[in-house]
Design an enzyme around this catalytic site. Sequence first.
Site, PDB file in Angstrom:
ATOM      1  N   THR A   1       0.839  -1.199   0.000  1.00 48.98           N
ATOM      2  CA  THR A   1       0.000   0.000   0.000  1.00 48.98           C
ATOM      3  C   THR A   1       0.874   1.249   0.000  1.00 48.98           C
ATOM      4  OG1 THR A   1      -0.178   0.066   2.425  1.00 48.98           O
ATOM      5  CG2 THR A   1      -1.846  -1.209   1.228  1.00 48.98           C
TER       6      THR A   1
ATOM      7  N   ILE B   1       9.257   5.130   0.052  1.00 48.50           N
ATOM      8  CA  ILE B   1       9.608   3.825   0.589  1.00 48.50           C
ATOM      9  C   ILE B   1       8.743   2.736  -0.032  1.00 48.50           C
ATOM     10  CG2 ILE B   1       9.574   2.412   2.683  1.00 48.50           C
ATOM     11  CD1 ILE B   1      10.413   4.904   4.254  1.00 48.50           C
TER      12      ILE B   1
ATOM     13  N   TYR C   1       1.428  11.360  15.156  1.00 45.22           N
ATOM     14  CA  TYR C   1       2.114  10.439  14.236  1.00 45.22           C
ATOM     15  C   TYR C   1       2.832   9.344  15.024  1.00 45.22           C
ATOM     16  CZ  TYR C   1       5.666   8.740  10.960  1.00 45.22           C
ATOM     17  OH  TYR C   1       6.482   7.945  10.190  1.00 45.22           O
TER      18      TYR C   1
END
Length: 264
Positions: free
Chosen positions: A13, A19, A154
């Site tokens: 995904t 990355i 986060y």
Amino acid sequence: MIIDLTGKTAIVTGSTGGIGLAIARGLADAGASVVVCGREQARVDAALASLRDSRAGALARGVVADAGTAAGCQALIAEEPQADILVNNLGVYGAREFFAIEDADWEEIFQINVMSAVRLSRHYAQGMRERGWGRIQFISSESALNIPTEMVHYGVSKAALQALSRGLAKVLAGSGVTVNTILPGPTRTEGVIAFFAQMAAERGISREEMEVLFLKENRPSSLIRRFASPEEVASLCVYAASLQASATTGAALRVDGGIVESIA
């Protein structure tokens, strides 16, 4: 060590850049049939074109879906009902003072960073368990352990991924399915480059100077004293997806440049 993933289907995904795209390329080069997932057709097409320039990228295919939503996860599952390797890479971040992070911001980051991984893992892990083999990865961050003051929400979301990963590994114990988190440190992706360019402009310095300053001020424990490349992170992901990594599960695998101050 020769890693051969021929005959395996891998879903990554958030893999139209950064990355995620590096992971997709690494898995494709190891022989896997890779499914690229992103929200925009143009970006999915560009990622596929990039992969098909690589050694085994001709096996790649794409799905346009917003995996950060329940509907998007269902759309992905409908197009690709089975997978041998699932890399939950999708994630968002952004600096914001804690007192300015509203309920909607917490909800958004949990839906994208955590619930997308919950929904997809819940589906694909069942098929892996039935077939007796599978690899599930959650792309976390060193921020899960060193919660950054500039983006607490986060860090909390990434810590939640590690708890999810460990719990799912226990659920799948003895099944032949391994589950691990990958903890990158600061990585020079397109998004990070843009992020630091903006910060550099605000300070009146170059982006390269901003990266050095960020490591000095915010990640002084870095042992490599630089940002990693997406390919360096992807290399660990490819190994964790391999047949050779069959005894590695329930682990938090660090590719953080030595930032985390722990020997465990």
